[in-house]
Motif scaffolding. Sequence first.
Motif, short mmCIF file in Angstrom:
data_model
loop_
_atom_site.label_atom_id
_atom_site.label_comp_id
_atom_site.label_asym_id
_atom_site.label_seq_id
_atom_site.Cartn_x
_atom_site.Cartn_y
_atom_site.Cartn_z
N TYR A 128 -37.57 41.39 -6.86
CA TYR A 128 -37.41 40.85 -5.52
C TYR A 128 -38.43 39.75 -5.25
O TYR A 128 -38.07 38.67 -4.75
CB TYR A 128 -37.54 41.97 -4.47
CG TYR A 128 -37.31 41.46 -3.08
CD1 TYR A 128 -36.02 41.20 -2.63
CD2 TYR A 128 -38.37 41.19 -2.23
CE1 TYR A 128 -35.80 40.71 -1.36
CE2 TYR A 128 -38.15 40.70 -0.97
CZ TYR A 128 -36.87 40.46 -0.53
OH TYR A 128 -36.66 39.96 0.71
N ILE A 129 -39.68 39.97 -5.57
CA ILE A 129 -40.72 38.98 -5.29
C ILE A 129 -40.51 37.72 -6.12
O ILE A 129 -40.63 36.60 -5.60
CB ILE A 129 -42.11 39.59 -5.53
CG1 ILE A 129 -42.40 40.65 -4.46
CG2 ILE A 129 -43.19 38.51 -5.51
CD1 ILE A 129 -43.61 41.49 -4.72
N ALA A 130 -40.17 37.86 -7.40
CA ALA A 130 -39.94 36.69 -8.24
C ALA A 130 -38.74 35.88 -7.75
O ALA A 130 -38.79 34.64 -7.71
CB ALA A 130 -39.74 37.11 -9.70
N GLU A 131 -37.69 36.58 -7.35
CA GLU A 131 -36.50 35.89 -6.84
C GLU A 131 -36.80 35.15 -5.55
O GLU A 131 -36.40 34.00 -5.35
CB GLU A 131 -35.36 36.90 -6.63
CG GLU A 131 -34.05 36.29 -6.27
CD GLU A 131 -33.36 35.62 -7.45
OE1 GLU A 131 -32.49 34.76 -7.20
OE2 GLU A 131 -33.68 35.95 -8.60
N LEU A 132 -37.52 35.81 -4.64
CA LEU A 132 -37.89 35.18 -3.37
C LEU A 132 -38.75 33.94 -3.60
O LEU A 132 -38.46 32.86 -3.06
CB LEU A 132 -38.64 36.18 -2.49
CG LEU A 132 -39.21 35.65 -1.18
CD1 LEU A 132 -38.08 35.28 -0.23
CD2 LEU A 132 -40.12 36.67 -0.54
N ALA A 133 -39.76 34.07 -4.44
CA ALA A 133 -40.65 32.93 -4.69
C ALA A 133 -39.93 31.78 -5.38
O ALA A 133 -40.11 30.61 -5.02
CB ALA A 133 -41.85 33.39 -5.53
N SER A 134 -39.10 32.10 -6.36
CA SER A 134 -38.40 31.02 -7.06
C SER A 134 -37.38 30.34 -6.16
O SER A 134 -37.21 29.11 -6.23
CB SER A 134 -37.73 31.54 -8.34
OG SER A 134 -36.66 32.40 -8.04
N ASP A 135 -36.70 31.10 -5.31
CA ASP A 135 -35.76 30.48 -4.37
C ASP A 135 -36.47 29.55 -3.38
O ASP A 135 -35.97 28.47 -3.07
CB ASP A 135 -34.98 31.54 -3.60
CG ASP A 135 -33.90 32.20 -4.44
OD1 ASP A 135 -33.59 31.67 -5.53
OD2 ASP A 135 -33.38 33.25 -4.02
N LEU A 136 -37.64 29.98 -2.90
CA LEU A 136 -38.40 29.11 -1.98
C LEU A 136 -38.83 27.83 -2.68
O LEU A 136 -38.73 26.74 -2.11
CB LEU A 136 -39.61 29.86 -1.44
CG LEU A 136 -39.33 30.91 -0.38
CD1 LEU A 136 -40.59 31.70 -0.07
CD2 LEU A 136 -38.79 30.26 0.89
N CYS A 137 -39.29 27.94 -3.91
CA CYS A 137 -39.70 26.74 -4.66
C CYS A 137 -38.50 25.84 -4.92
O CYS A 137 -38.61 24.61 -4.81
CB CYS A 137 -40.36 27.13 -5.97
SG CYS A 137 -41.97 27.91 -5.76
N ARG A 138 -37.38 26.44 -5.26
CA ARG A 138 -36.17 25.65 -5.53
C ARG A 138 -35.71 24.93 -4.25
O ARG A 138 -35.32 23.76 -4.30
CB ARG A 138 -35.07 26.56 -6.07
CG ARG A 138 -33.92 25.81 -6.67
CD ARG A 138 -32.99 26.69 -7.46
NE ARG A 138 -33.58 26.92 -8.79
CZ ARG A 138 -34.04 28.08 -9.23
NH1 ARG A 138 -33.97 29.15 -8.48
NH2 ARG A 138 -34.56 28.19 -10.43
N GLY A 150 -37.57 21.89 -3.63
CA GLY A 150 -37.35 20.81 -4.58
C GLY A 150 -38.19 20.91 -5.83
O GLY A 150 -38.26 19.97 -6.61
N TYR A 151 -38.84 22.03 -6.04
CA TYR A 151 -39.71 22.22 -7.20
C TYR A 151 -39.03 23.15 -8.21
O TYR A 151 -39.42 24.31 -8.38
CB TYR A 151 -41.07 22.77 -6.78
CG TYR A 151 -41.85 21.80 -5.93
CD1 TYR A 151 -42.59 20.78 -6.52
CD2 TYR A 151 -41.83 21.89 -4.55
CE1 TYR A 151 -43.29 19.87 -5.76
CE2 TYR A 151 -42.53 20.98 -3.77
CZ TYR A 151 -43.26 19.98 -4.37
OH TYR A 151 -43.94 19.08 -3.61
N GLN A 152 -38.02 22.65 -8.88
CA GLN A 152 -37.25 23.45 -9.81
C GLN A 152 -38.09 23.93 -11.00
O GLN A 152 -37.89 25.03 -11.50
CB GLN A 152 -36.03 22.68 -10.33
CG GLN A 152 -34.89 22.60 -9.35
CD GLN A 152 -35.10 21.55 -8.27
OE1 GLN A 152 -35.98 20.71 -8.36
NE2 GLN A 152 -34.29 21.61 -7.23
N ALA A 153 -39.00 23.09 -11.47
CA ALA A 153 -39.82 23.47 -12.62
C ALA A 153 -40.71 24.67 -12.27
O ALA A 153 -40.85 25.60 -13.07
CB ALA A 153 -40.67 22.30 -13.08
#
Length: 134
Positions: free
Chosen positions: A84-94, A97-100
Motif C-alpha cells: 500500500y505505501i509503495a503504491e501510494l508513494a509511486s502514484d504520487l510521484c507519477r 511527473g516524476y516517473q523515474a
Amino acid sequence: MKGRVAELITVAVVGIVAVLLAVQVKALKPEFGIYMSLAVCLVLFTAISGRLELLVDSINQIQTYVNLDAGYLSILMKMAGITYIAELASDLCRDAGYQAVAGQIELFGKLALLVVSMPVILALLETVSNFLRV
C-alpha cells in the motif's frame, strides 16, 4: 454493512471532488494541484488506516480457527503495508511527473516484499524438502 457502504461512498466522493478541484487549481498554479493531491491522499490514508484494526481483528479470529504460526500472519500484514505505501508513494510521484522516481519506489517495494516474504519461502522449501525425504 450499510455504514461501510456509506463510508466507501464518502471516500469516493471526497476523492472525486479533490481531483476536480486539483484540476481547476492546477490550471492556475500547477504545484498547488500536487499539494492538494498529497493532502487528499493523506486524508484517505487516515480513513483507511482506521479500518486496519478490523482487518487485524479478523486475521486474529482466523488464527483461532486455523492453527497458523503468528509470524506468518505478521508477515502478511507487513506485506500488505509495504504494498500500500509503495503504491501510494509511486502514484504520487507519477502524478507529479516524476516517473523515474515512481519506478524506483516500485522496485524498492518489490524488493522489500521479497525480503519480508523470505521466511515463508524458506519454510515452504523446508517442507517440500522434508516431504521428498520421506
